[in-house]
Enzyme design. Structure first.
Site, PDB file in Angstrom:
ATOM      1  N   THR A  14      63.333  38.661  17.731  1.00 48.86           N
ATOM      2  CA  THR A  14      62.725  38.956  16.349  1.00 48.86           C
ATOM      3  C   THR A  14      60.808  39.986  17.411  1.00 48.86           C
ATOM      4  OG1 THR A  14      61.624  37.719  15.463  1.00 48.86           O
ATOM      5  CG2 THR A  14      63.431  38.677  14.039  1.00 48.86           C
ATOM      6  N   GLY A  15      60.203  40.582  16.891  1.00 51.04           N
ATOM      7  CA  GLY A  15      59.033  40.546  17.880  1.00 51.04           C
ATOM      8  C   GLY A  15      59.032  41.176  18.922  1.00 51.04           C
ATOM      9  N   GLY A  16      61.125  41.936  19.686  1.00 52.57           N
ATOM     10  CA  GLY A  16      61.022  42.185  20.686  1.00 52.57           C
ATOM     11  C   GLY A  16      60.505  43.224  21.186  1.00 52.57           C
ATOM     12  N   SER A  18      57.039  43.999  22.251  1.00 56.39           N
ATOM     13  CA  SER A  18      56.199  43.788  23.066  1.00 56.39           C
ATOM     14  C   SER A  18      55.682  42.853  23.383  1.00 56.39           C
ATOM     15  CB  SER A  18      54.518  44.746  22.367  1.00 56.39           C
ATOM     16  OG  SER A  18      54.125  43.989  21.169  1.00 56.39           O
ATOM     17  N   GLY A  19      54.342  41.838  24.489  1.00 56.15           N
ATOM     18  CA  GLY A  19      54.335  40.816  24.740  1.00 56.15           C
ATOM     19  C   GLY A  19      55.077  39.617  24.676  1.00 56.15           C
ATOM     20  N   ILE A  20      55.007  38.693  24.558  1.00 58.57           N
ATOM     21  CA  ILE A  20      56.147  37.428  24.695  1.00 58.57           C
ATOM     22  C   ILE A  20      57.297  38.118  23.832  1.00 58.57           C
ATOM     23  CG2 ILE A  20      56.838  35.495  23.897  1.00 58.57           C
ATOM     24  CD1 ILE A  20      53.700  34.815  23.126  1.00 58.57           C
ATOM     25  N   GLY A  21      57.745  39.170  22.744  1.00 63.39           N
ATOM     26  CA  GLY A  21      58.673  39.245  22.711  1.00 63.39           C
ATOM     27  C   GLY A  21      59.718  39.798  23.750  1.00 63.39           C
ATOM     28  N   SER A 139      52.303  28.527  17.170  1.00 65.20           N
ATOM     29  CA  SER A 139      51.050  28.497  17.553  1.00 65.20           C
ATOM     30  C   SER A 139      50.265  27.198  18.052  1.00 65.20           C
ATOM     31  CB  SER A 139      50.316  29.445  17.256  1.00 65.20           C
ATOM     32  OG  SER A 139      48.865  29.429  17.335  1.00 65.20           O
ATOM     33  N   TYR A 152      46.293  31.528   9.421  1.00 65.19           N
ATOM     34  CA  TYR A 152      47.732  32.062  10.236  1.00 65.19           C
ATOM     35  C   TYR A 152      48.052  30.288  11.084  1.00 65.19           C
ATOM     36  CZ  TYR A 152      48.767  32.592  15.493  1.00 65.19           C
ATOM     37  OH  TYR A 152      49.816  33.119  16.270  1.00 65.19           O
TER      38      TYR A 152
HETATM   39  P1  NAD Z   1      52.263  41.271  20.131  1.00 63.49           P
HETATM   40  O1  NAD Z   1      51.895  41.862  19.017  1.00 63.49           O
HETATM   41  O2  NAD Z   1      53.152  41.575  21.472  1.00 63.49           O
HETATM   42  O3  NAD Z   1      53.789  40.733  18.967  1.00 63.49           O
HETATM   43  C1  NAD Z   1      54.086  40.562  17.823  1.00 63.49           C
HETATM   44  C2  NAD Z   1      55.460  40.872  17.778  1.00 63.49           C
HETATM   45  O4  NAD Z   1      56.549  40.942  16.119  1.00 63.49           O
HETATM   46  C3  NAD Z   1      55.710  42.436  17.856  1.00 63.49           C
HETATM   47  O5  NAD Z   1      56.279  43.476  18.821  1.00 63.49           O
HETATM   48  C4  NAD Z   1      55.034  43.176  16.574  1.00 63.49           C
HETATM   49  O6  NAD Z   1      55.497  44.861  16.261  1.00 63.49           O
HETATM   50  C5  NAD Z   1      56.061  42.609  15.682  1.00 63.49           C
HETATM   51  N1  NAD Z   1      55.972  42.257  14.664  1.00 63.49           N
HETATM   52  C6  NAD Z   1      54.523  42.235  13.948  1.00 63.49           C
HETATM   53  N2  NAD Z   1      54.907  42.012  12.190  1.00 63.49           N
HETATM   54  C7  NAD Z   1      56.220  42.402  12.514  1.00 63.49           C
HETATM   55  C8  NAD Z   1      57.310  42.476  11.335  1.00 63.49           C
HETATM   56  N3  NAD Z   1      57.127  42.294   9.827  1.00 63.49           N
HETATM   57  N4  NAD Z   1      58.384  42.585  11.094  1.00 63.49           N
HETATM   58  C9  NAD Z   1      58.895  43.006  12.846  1.00 63.49           C
HETATM   59  N5  NAD Z   1      58.377  42.686  13.663  1.00 63.49           N
HETATM   60  C10 NAD Z   1      57.127  42.421  13.746  1.00 63.49           C
HETATM   61  O7  NAD Z   1      52.006  39.766  20.508  1.00 63.49           O
HETATM   62  P2  NAD Z   1      52.441  38.194  21.096  1.00 63.49           P
HETATM   63  O8  NAD Z   1      51.401  37.482  21.279  1.00 63.49           O
HETATM   64  O9  NAD Z   1      53.432  38.638  21.821  1.00 63.49           O
HETATM   65  O10 NAD Z   1      52.540  37.090  19.246  1.00 63.49           O
HETATM   66  C11 NAD Z   1      54.310  37.227  19.523  1.00 63.49           C
HETATM   67  C12 NAD Z   1      54.156  35.755  18.682  1.00 63.49           C
HETATM   68  O11 NAD Z   1      53.448  34.535  19.164  1.00 63.49           O
HETATM   69  C13 NAD Z   1      53.581  35.581  17.613  1.00 63.49           C
HETATM   70  O12 NAD Z   1      54.257  35.168  15.834  1.00 63.49           O
HETATM   71  C14 NAD Z   1      52.539  34.814  18.041  1.00 63.49           C
HETATM   72  O13 NAD Z   1      51.614  34.016  16.414  1.00 63.49           O
HETATM   73  C15 NAD Z   1      52.918  34.027  18.274  1.00 63.49           C
HETATM   74  N6  NAD Z   1      51.621  33.624  19.432  1.00 63.49           N
HETATM   75  C16 NAD Z   1      50.820  33.895  20.037  1.00 63.49           C
HETATM   76  C17 NAD Z   1      49.655  33.891  20.924  1.00 63.49           C
HETATM   77  C18 NAD Z   1      48.743  34.730  21.833  1.00 63.49           C
HETATM   78  O14 NAD Z   1      47.582  34.318  22.381  1.00 63.49           O
HETATM   79  N7  NAD Z   1      49.530  35.596  22.630  1.00 63.49           N
HETATM   80  C19 NAD Z   1      49.533  32.756  20.736  1.00 63.49           C
HETATM   81  C20 NAD Z   1      49.820  31.843  20.007  1.00 63.49           C
HETATM   82  C21 NAD Z   1      50.958  32.246  19.382  1.00 63.49           C
END
Ligand code: NAD
Length: 249
Positions: A14-16, A18-21, A139, A152
Protein backbone atom coordinates in the site's frame (compact mmCIF):
# COMPACT_ATOMS: atom_id res chain seq x y z
CA UNK A 1 19.80 -18.35 -13.40
CA UNK A 2 19.95 -17.03 -9.82
CA UNK A 3 16.61 -17.39 -8.01
CA UNK A 4 15.39 -14.30 -6.19
CA UNK A 5 14.58 -14.25 -2.49
CA UNK A 6 10.90 -13.68 -3.30
CA UNK A 7 10.63 -15.93 -6.32
CA UNK A 8 6.97 -16.62 -7.25
CA UNK A 9 5.63 -14.64 -4.28
CA UNK A 10 2.58 -12.41 -4.70
CA UNK A 11 2.83 -9.16 -2.75
CA UNK A 12 0.67 -6.12 -2.01
CA UNK A 13 2.31 -2.81 -1.09
CA UNK A 14 0.00 0.00 0.00
CA UNK A 15 1.25 3.49 -0.79
CA UNK A 16 3.56 2.04 -3.41
CA UNK A 17 3.79 5.03 -5.74
CA UNK A 18 6.54 6.91 -3.92
CA UNK A 19 9.23 6.82 -1.27
CA UNK A 20 9.70 3.63 0.76
CA UNK A 21 6.77 1.84 -0.91
CA UNK A 22 8.10 2.44 -4.42
CA UNK A 23 11.67 1.45 -3.49
CA UNK A 24 10.31 -1.73 -1.89
CA UNK A 25 8.14 -2.56 -4.91
CA UNK A 26 11.22 -2.30 -7.13
CA UNK A 27 13.26 -4.60 -4.85
CA UNK A 28 10.41 -7.12 -4.51
CA UNK A 29 10.15 -7.38 -8.31
CA UNK A 30 13.95 -7.70 -8.64
CA UNK A 31 13.74 -10.55 -6.12
CA UNK A 32 11.15 -12.40 -8.23
CA UNK A 33 7.84 -11.27 -6.75
CA UNK A 34 4.70 -10.09 -8.54
CA UNK A 35 3.59 -6.86 -6.86
CA UNK A 36 0.29 -5.00 -6.55
CA UNK A 37 0.84 -1.39 -5.54
CA UNK A 38 -1.81 1.05 -4.35
CA UNK A 39 -1.99 4.81 -4.20
CA UNK A 40 -4.67 7.48 -4.20
CA UNK A 41 -3.59 9.40 -7.26
CA UNK A 42 -3.95 7.55 -10.58
CA UNK A 43 -1.28 9.62 -12.38
CA UNK A 44 1.35 8.93 -9.67
CA UNK A 45 0.40 5.29 -9.67
CA UNK A 46 0.73 5.01 -13.46
CA UNK A 47 4.16 6.66 -13.25
CA UNK A 48 5.30 4.20 -10.58
CA UNK A 49 4.00 1.21 -12.54
CA UNK A 50 5.94 2.42 -15.60
CA UNK A 51 9.08 2.89 -13.46
CA UNK A 52 8.85 -0.61 -11.97
CA UNK A 53 8.32 -1.85 -15.49
CA UNK A 54 7.29 -5.51 -15.09
CA UNK A 55 5.42 -7.89 -12.80
CA UNK A 56 3.38 -5.08 -11.30
CA UNK A 57 -0.25 -3.95 -11.21
CA UNK A 58 -1.37 -0.58 -9.88
CA UNK A 59 -4.73 -0.45 -8.09
CA UNK A 60 -5.97 3.05 -7.29
CA UNK A 61 -7.40 3.39 -3.82
CA UNK A 62 -7.41 4.99 -0.39
CA UNK A 63 -6.49 2.68 2.52
CA UNK A 64 -8.97 4.44 4.77
CA UNK A 65 -11.81 3.46 2.40
CA UNK A 66 -13.00 -0.11 3.01
CA UNK A 67 -14.61 -0.42 -0.44
CA UNK A 68 -11.26 0.46 -2.03
CA UNK A 69 -9.56 -2.27 0.02
CA UNK A 70 -12.21 -4.79 -1.08
CA UNK A 71 -11.62 -3.79 -4.71
CA UNK A 72 -7.84 -4.20 -4.25
CA UNK A 73 -8.08 -7.74 -2.90
CA UNK A 74 -10.73 -8.71 -5.47
CA UNK A 75 -8.20 -7.78 -8.14
CA UNK A 76 -5.43 -9.78 -6.43
CA UNK A 77 -7.77 -12.77 -6.16
CA UNK A 78 -8.88 -12.54 -9.78
CA UNK A 79 -5.36 -12.12 -11.15
CA UNK A 80 -3.29 -14.35 -8.84
CA UNK A 81 -5.67 -16.23 -6.52
CA UNK A 82 -3.49 -15.80 -3.42
CA UNK A 83 -1.32 -13.42 -1.42
CA UNK A 84 2.05 -14.21 0.20
CA UNK A 85 3.29 -10.82 1.39
CA UNK A 86 1.53 -7.67 2.55
CA UNK A 87 3.59 -4.53 3.17
CA UNK A 88 1.08 -2.16 4.83
CA UNK A 89 3.14 0.94 4.19
CA UNK A 90 0.78 3.82 3.33
CA UNK A 91 0.87 6.56 5.90
CA UNK A 92 0.83 10.30 6.48
CA UNK A 93 2.76 12.54 8.85
CA UNK A 94 1.54 16.03 9.73
CA UNK A 95 3.53 17.68 12.51
CA UNK A 96 1.16 19.67 14.73
CA UNK A 97 1.81 20.90 18.29
CA UNK A 98 -0.75 19.34 20.62
CA UNK A 99 -2.58 22.61 21.42
CA UNK A 100 -3.21 23.07 17.69
CA UNK A 101 -4.43 19.54 16.96
CA UNK A 102 -7.93 19.55 15.45
CA UNK A 103 -10.36 16.62 15.52
CA UNK A 104 -9.93 16.45 11.74
CA UNK A 105 -6.14 16.07 12.01
CA UNK A 106 -6.54 13.44 14.71
CA UNK A 107 -9.13 11.43 12.75
CA UNK A 108 -7.26 11.68 9.45
CA UNK A 109 -4.02 10.46 11.03
CA UNK A 110 -5.67 7.50 12.76
CA UNK A 111 -7.90 6.67 9.76
CA UNK A 112 -4.96 6.29 7.40
CA UNK A 113 -2.10 5.15 9.64
CA UNK A 114 -3.96 2.84 12.02
CA UNK A 115 -7.42 1.93 10.71
CA UNK A 116 -6.02 1.73 7.18
CA UNK A 117 -3.36 -0.75 8.27
CA UNK A 118 -5.76 -2.77 10.42
CA UNK A 119 -8.26 -3.32 7.62
CA UNK A 120 -5.59 -3.80 4.96
CA UNK A 121 -4.45 -6.76 7.08
CA UNK A 122 -7.94 -7.92 8.08
CA UNK A 123 -9.08 -8.05 4.47
CA UNK A 124 -5.87 -9.72 3.24
CA UNK A 125 -6.24 -12.74 5.50
CA UNK A 126 -8.63 -14.80 3.33
CA UNK A 127 -6.04 -14.65 0.51
CA UNK A 128 -3.14 -15.78 2.73
CA UNK A 129 -3.98 -19.46 2.47
CA UNK A 130 -0.53 -21.06 2.65
CA UNK A 131 1.06 -18.86 5.27
CA UNK A 132 2.48 -15.46 4.56
CA UNK A 133 4.37 -12.45 5.79
CA UNK A 134 2.67 -9.30 7.03
CA UNK A 135 4.95 -6.29 7.40
CA UNK A 136 3.67 -2.98 8.67
CA UNK A 137 5.56 0.25 8.28
CA UNK A 138 5.74 1.89 11.68
CA UNK A 139 8.18 4.55 12.82
CA UNK A 140 10.77 4.95 15.51
CA UNK A 141 8.60 7.87 16.63
CA UNK A 142 6.34 5.47 18.52
CA UNK A 143 8.92 5.00 21.25
CA UNK A 144 10.29 8.54 21.38
CA UNK A 145 8.75 11.80 22.54
CA UNK A 146 9.20 13.95 19.46
CA UNK A 147 7.34 17.27 19.70
CA UNK A 148 4.49 17.81 17.20
CA UNK A 149 3.97 14.09 16.55
CA UNK A 150 1.46 13.18 19.30
CA UNK A 151 -1.14 11.70 16.95
CA UNK A 152 1.37 10.30 14.45
CA UNK A 153 3.51 8.55 17.06
CA UNK A 154 0.42 7.08 18.71
CA UNK A 155 -0.81 5.67 15.39
CA UNK A 156 2.51 3.88 15.05
CA UNK A 157 2.44 2.64 18.68
CA UNK A 158 -0.89 1.01 17.84
CA UNK A 159 0.77 -0.85 14.95
CA UNK A 160 3.37 -2.26 17.31
CA UNK A 161 0.52 -3.54 19.48
CA UNK A 162 -1.44 -5.00 16.52
CA UNK A 163 1.60 -7.02 15.50
CA UNK A 164 1.94 -8.60 18.94
CA UNK A 165 -1.67 -9.80 18.80
CA UNK A 166 -1.43 -10.92 15.18
CA UNK A 167 1.72 -12.89 15.97
CA UNK A 168 -0.23 -14.92 18.50
CA UNK A 169 -3.40 -15.15 16.40
CA UNK A 170 -1.88 -16.05 13.03
CA UNK A 171 1.13 -18.21 13.93
CA UNK A 172 -1.00 -21.38 13.67
CA UNK A 173 -1.81 -20.42 10.07
CA UNK A 174 1.88 -20.00 9.23
CA UNK A 175 1.52 -16.23 8.92
CA UNK A 176 4.27 -14.06 10.39
CA UNK A 177 3.70 -10.41 11.36
CA UNK A 178 6.40 -7.83 11.97
CA UNK A 179 6.87 -4.06 12.15
CA UNK A 180 9.63 -2.09 10.47
CA UNK A 181 10.35 1.17 12.28
CA UNK A 182 12.24 3.56 10.01
CA UNK A 183 14.13 6.55 11.31
CA UNK A 184 14.22 9.68 9.12
CA UNK A 185 14.32 8.62 5.47
CA UNK A 186 14.79 10.70 2.32
CA UNK A 187 11.26 10.57 0.83
CA UNK A 188 8.56 13.07 -0.23
CA UNK A 189 6.98 12.78 3.26
CA UNK A 190 9.81 14.92 4.70
CA UNK A 191 9.45 17.71 2.16
CA UNK A 192 5.65 17.48 2.44
CA UNK A 193 5.87 18.29 6.15
CA UNK A 194 8.49 20.99 6.26
CA UNK A 195 8.54 22.72 2.84
CA UNK A 196 11.25 25.37 2.72
CA UNK A 197 12.45 24.34 6.20
CA UNK A 198 13.19 20.79 5.05
CA UNK A 199 16.98 21.23 5.02
CA UNK A 200 17.07 22.65 8.56
CA UNK A 201 14.82 19.84 9.83
CA UNK A 202 17.03 17.26 8.12
CA UNK A 203 20.02 18.64 9.99
CA UNK A 204 18.10 18.29 13.27
CA UNK A 205 17.16 14.69 12.43
CA UNK A 206 20.75 13.89 11.48
CA UNK A 207 21.90 15.14 14.88
CA UNK A 208 19.50 12.65 16.55
CA UNK A 209 20.82 9.67 14.58
CA UNK A 210 24.03 8.01 15.85
CA UNK A 211 25.07 7.21 12.27
CA UNK A 212 24.70 10.93 11.52
CA UNK A 213 22.71 10.71 8.31
CA UNK A 214 19.21 10.41 6.86
CA UNK A 215 18.35 6.93 5.58
CA UNK A 216 17.63 5.96 1.98
CA UNK A 217 14.32 4.32 0.95
CA UNK A 218 16.34 1.40 -0.43
CA UNK A 219 17.65 0.69 3.09
CA UNK A 220 14.09 0.19 4.34
CA UNK A 221 13.32 -1.88 1.23
CA UNK A 222 16.20 -4.26 2.15
CA UNK A 223 14.66 -4.83 5.57
CA UNK A 224 11.28 -5.46 3.95
CA UNK A 225 12.83 -8.05 1.60
CA UNK A 226 14.36 -9.78 4.63
CA UNK A 227 11.05 -9.90 6.54
CA UNK A 228 9.12 -10.94 3.42
CA UNK A 229 11.48 -13.78 2.55
CA UNK A 230 12.36 -17.17 4.01
CA UNK A 231 15.54 -15.54 5.36
CA UNK A 232 13.37 -14.49 8.33
CA UNK A 233 11.38 -17.74 8.59
CA UNK A 234 11.69 -17.94 12.40
CA UNK A 235 11.04 -14.24 13.02
CA UNK A 236 7.60 -13.00 13.98
CA UNK A 237 6.29 -10.33 16.33
CA UNK A 238 9.35 -8.08 16.18
CA UNK A 239 9.78 -4.36 15.71
CA UNK A 240 12.82 -3.94 13.46
CA UNK A 241 14.26 -0.44 13.72
CA UNK A 242 15.99 0.69 10.51
CA UNK A 243 17.16 4.01 11.78
CA UNK A 244 20.93 4.38 12.05
CA UNK A 245 20.68 3.70 15.79
CA UNK A 246 18.09 6.38 16.62
CA UNK A 247 15.90 4.44 19.08
CA UNK A 248 18.80 2.45 20.52
CA UNK A 249 20.38 5.40 22.32
P1 NAD B 1 5.73 8.98 0.99
O1 NAD B 1 4.87 10.17 1.23
O2 NAD B 1 6.63 8.97 -0.18
O3 NAD B 1 4.86 7.66 0.95
C1 NAD B 1 3.62 7.51 1.55
C2 NAD B 1 2.77 6.77 0.57
O4 NAD B 1 1.50 6.49 1.17
C3 NAD B 1 2.51 7.62 -0.67
O5 NAD B 1 2.59 6.79 -1.80
C4 NAD B 1 1.11 8.12 -0.43
O6 NAD B 1 0.43 8.40 -1.63
C5 NAD B 1 0.51 6.93 0.28
N1 NAD B 1 -0.71 7.25 1.02
C6 NAD B 1 -0.87 8.21 1.94
N2 NAD B 1 -2.14 8.19 2.38
C7 NAD B 1 -2.76 7.19 1.71
C8 NAD B 1 -4.06 6.67 1.73
N3 NAD B 1 -5.02 7.20 2.48
N4 NAD B 1 -4.34 5.62 0.92
C9 NAD B 1 -3.39 5.09 0.14
N5 NAD B 1 -2.15 5.54 0.08
C10 NAD B 1 -1.85 6.58 0.85
O7 NAD B 1 6.57 8.80 2.32
P2 NAD B 1 7.35 7.52 2.90
O8 NAD B 1 8.40 8.07 3.76
O9 NAD B 1 7.72 6.57 1.83
O10 NAD B 1 6.24 6.88 3.85
C11 NAD B 1 5.92 5.50 3.87
C12 NAD B 1 5.68 5.05 5.30
O11 NAD B 1 6.91 5.18 6.01
C13 NAD B 1 4.64 5.86 6.08
O12 NAD B 1 3.79 4.97 6.78
C14 NAD B 1 5.49 6.66 7.05
O13 NAD B 1 4.80 6.95 8.26
C15 NAD B 1 6.66 5.72 7.28
N6 NAD B 1 7.85 6.40 7.80
C16 NAD B 1 8.54 7.29 7.04
C17 NAD B 1 9.65 7.95 7.56
C18 NAD B 1 10.43 8.96 6.77
O14 NAD B 1 11.24 9.70 7.38
N7 NAD B 1 10.30 9.03 5.47
C19 NAD B 1 10.05 7.67 8.87
C20 NAD B 1 9.33 6.76 9.63
C21 NAD B 1 8.23 6.13 9.07
Amino acid sequence: MKTGKLSAKIAVITGGSSGIGLATAKRFVEEGAYVFITGRRQAELDKAVAEIGRNVTGVQGDVSNLDDLDRLYKEVETKKGKLDVLFANAGIAEPVPTPDVTPEHYDRTFDINTRGVFFAVHKALPLMKDGGSIIVNGSGAWQKGIPMYAAYAATKAALRSFVRTWTAEFAGKGIRANVISPGPVETPILEGQFGENTDAVKERFKAMVPMGRIGKPEEIASAAVFLASEESSYITGIDLPVDGGLVAV
